[in-house]
Every structure is written in C-alpha cells, then in structure tokens.
Design a protein around this motif. Structure first.
Motif, PDB file in Angstrom:
ATOM      1  N   LEU A  41       0.816  -1.217   0.000  1.00  0.00           N
ATOM      2  CA  LEU A  41       0.000   0.000   0.000  1.00  0.00           C
ATOM      3  C   LEU A  41       0.852   1.271   0.000  1.00  0.00           C
ATOM      4  N   ALA A  42       2.087   1.160   0.441  1.00  0.00           N
ATOM      5  CA  ALA A  42       2.952   2.335   0.556  1.00  0.00           C
ATOM      6  C   ALA A  42       3.102   3.075  -0.775  1.00  0.00           C
ATOM      7  N   SER A  43       3.144   2.351  -1.867  1.00  0.00           N
ATOM      8  CA  SER A  43       3.297   3.009  -3.175  1.00  0.00           C
ATOM      9  C   SER A  43       2.066   3.830  -3.548  1.00  0.00           C
ATOM     10  N   HIS A  44       0.950   3.577  -2.843  1.00  0.00           N
ATOM     11  CA  HIS A  44      -0.287   4.334  -3.085  1.00  0.00           C
ATOM     12  C   HIS A  44      -0.501   5.406  -2.008  1.00  0.00           C
ATOM     13  N   HIS A 113     -12.220   6.678  -4.316  1.00  0.00           N
ATOM     14  CA  HIS A 113     -12.950   5.793  -5.232  1.00  0.00           C
ATOM     15  C   HIS A 113     -12.014   5.269  -6.321  1.00  0.00           C
ATOM     16  N   ALA A 114     -11.144   6.128  -6.819  1.00  0.00           N
ATOM     17  CA  ALA A 114     -10.217   5.731  -7.885  1.00  0.00           C
ATOM     18  C   ALA A 114      -9.200   4.695  -7.396  1.00  0.00           C
ATOM     19  N   LEU A 115      -8.889   4.691  -6.107  1.00  0.00           N
ATOM     20  CA  LEU A 115      -7.901   3.756  -5.557  1.00  0.00           C
ATOM     21  C   LEU A 115      -8.474   2.371  -5.267  1.00  0.00           C
ATOM     22  N   ARG A 116      -9.780   2.240  -5.275  1.00  0.00           N
ATOM     23  CA  ARG A 116     -10.401   0.989  -4.840  1.00  0.00           C
ATOM     24  C   ARG A 116      -9.852  -0.235  -5.562  1.00  0.00           C
ATOM     25  N   GLU A 117      -9.842  -0.205  -6.872  1.00  0.00           N
ATOM     26  CA  GLU A 117      -9.412  -1.379  -7.627  1.00  0.00           C
ATOM     27  C   GLU A 117      -7.957  -1.735  -7.339  1.00  0.00           C
ATOM     28  N   SER A 118      -7.080  -0.757  -7.353  1.00  0.00           N
ATOM     29  CA  SER A 118      -5.659  -1.067  -7.147  1.00  0.00           C
ATOM     30  C   SER A 118      -5.371  -1.495  -5.707  1.00  0.00           C
ATOM     31  N   LEU A 119      -6.017  -0.883  -4.730  1.00  0.00           N
ATOM     32  CA  LEU A 119      -5.763  -1.260  -3.335  1.00  0.00           C
ATOM     33  C   LEU A 119      -6.322  -2.645  -3.020  1.00  0.00           C
ATOM     34  N   TRP A 121      -6.713  -4.992  -5.151  1.00  0.00           N
ATOM     35  CA  TRP A 121      -5.844  -5.924  -5.873  1.00  0.00           C
ATOM     36  C   TRP A 121      -4.606  -6.227  -5.031  1.00  0.00           C
ATOM     37  N   GLU A 122      -4.029  -5.195  -4.419  1.00  0.00           N
ATOM     38  CA  GLU A 122      -2.850  -5.392  -3.561  1.00  0.00           C
ATOM     39  C   GLU A 122      -3.195  -6.326  -2.398  1.00  0.00           C
ATOM     40  N   ASN A 127      -3.275 -12.015   0.093  1.00  0.00           N
ATOM     41  CA  ASN A 127      -4.049 -13.216   0.429  1.00  0.00           C
ATOM     42  C   ASN A 127      -3.607 -14.407  -0.410  1.00  0.00           C
ATOM     43  N   GLU A 128      -3.373 -14.186  -1.687  1.00  0.00           N
ATOM     44  CA  GLU A 128      -2.968 -15.279  -2.583  1.00  0.00           C
ATOM     45  C   GLU A 128      -1.604 -15.831  -2.204  1.00  0.00           C
ATOM     46  N   VAL A 129      -0.681 -14.958  -1.814  1.00  0.00           N
ATOM     47  CA  VAL A 129       0.634 -15.426  -1.372  1.00  0.00           C
ATOM     48  C   VAL A 129       0.479 -16.310  -0.136  1.00  0.00           C
ATOM     49  N   ALA A 130      -0.409 -15.916   0.771  1.00  0.00           N
ATOM     50  CA  ALA A 130      -0.591 -16.656   2.027  1.00  0.00           C
ATOM     51  C   ALA A 130      -1.122 -18.062   1.806  1.00  0.00           C
ATOM     52  N   VAL A 131      -1.874 -18.282   0.750  1.00  0.00           N
ATOM     53  CA  VAL A 131      -2.475 -19.609   0.543  1.00  0.00           C
ATOM     54  C   VAL A 131      -1.790 -20.407  -0.560  1.00  0.00           C
ATOM     55  N   ILE A 132      -0.613 -19.975  -0.987  1.00  0.00           N
ATOM     56  CA  ILE A 132       0.148 -20.748  -1.972  1.00  0.00           C
ATOM     57  C   ILE A 132       0.337 -22.160  -1.412  1.00  0.00           C
TER      58      ILE A 132
END
Length: 159
Positions: A41-44, A113-119, A121-122, A127-132
C-alpha cells in the motif's frame, strides 16, 4: 481441569506454549499480513489502518465515526485520528449530519474511489501469497474454520 492446578499434591505442567497457542499464531499471522500489505500500500500512500477504513467506506459510504468504530471493533479515538489523516491525505471529506449536529458524516473523495481497484488488488495479492500450496477446497475450509473461531469467541465474549 485448568493448567497449573494440582493433581495429588503435584503441580500439573502446562502444555501451553507460544508455538502451540492459536492466539499467538493468529497474532503472528495478522502481523505478517499487515506488514506485507503495508509494503504494497505504501506506493499508493495509504496505510493499513486507512485501508481498513476504506474497506468499510467502500461498502457503506456516508457513515459516522461511531459506525466505523463499531464495524471495525476499534476505539473511537483510533478512528478519529485515522480519519483526520485520511482527510489530510484527500481520501475523505466530512460533513455535518443534518439530523444531529454533534455527528459528522464521512464521505469518500474521487481519489479514494479511484484507488479501490488497485488497493483491493494489492490486498488480494497478499491473500494469494498466504495460501500458496493450498487447494481451493483447503482455502474454503480455512475460511469456514476462521468464521467458526470468530463466532465462538464473539459468543464467549457476550456470555
């Protein structure tokens, strides 16, 4: 029988340790999730605390500080300081509640509102890394078990 109680005059040795404590494991996991998400999130220019509030506001915009505190189960002073930073950072605006001048309504800005999709996604990426390595069935079962644990503790705290 509670750990530490005596049995025939001898203290019972507790089998409870940090490594077999669910509470400790959840604390550690929550810390690791927050750390990984904070890095993304820091990059945002958004913090994990701000993201938690954004999740609520994306679901239910035009709410009060008290409603956010209740939904996130955090203290109102914590919510107030995070909201001040969010307003400073251009993520929210506040307006007086026409029905009660003591309350303030929180509204998302166009930037939020504009940040919703990118945040989101992050967050999904973390979550995806955690369940690899887990199957989709295992992941669904994990969600179910976590929901069960949450309900059990909520019910226990009400008793």
């Amino acid at each position: 029988r509670k750990a530490g109680m005596e049995r025939k005059g001898k203290p019972i040795q507790s089998q409870f340790t940090r490594v077999n404590s669910l509470g400790y494991k959840f604390y550690r996991l929550a810390h690791l999730f927050a750390q990984a998400l904070d890095e993304r999130l820091a990059s945002h220019n958004v913090t994990v605390g701000q993201f938690r509030m954004l999740l609520v506001l994306w679901e239910r915009e035009d709410v009060t500080q008290a409603e956010i505190a209740h939904l996130l189960d955090v203290e109102q002073p914590t919510v107030a300081s995070t909201l001040r930073r969010m307003e400073r950072d251009g993520l929210i605006t506040t307006t007086g509640d026409p029905s009660d001048r003591r309350r303030t309504r929180i509204v998302l800005t166009k930037r939020a509102h504009a940040l919703r999709e990118s945040l989101t996604w992050e967050a999904q990426s973390v979550n995806e890394v955690a369940v690899i390595g887990l199957s989709s069935d295992d992941t669904a079962r994990l969600h179910s078990l976590l929901d069960h644990l949450t309900r059990a503790l909520v019910e226990s705290n009400r008793a």
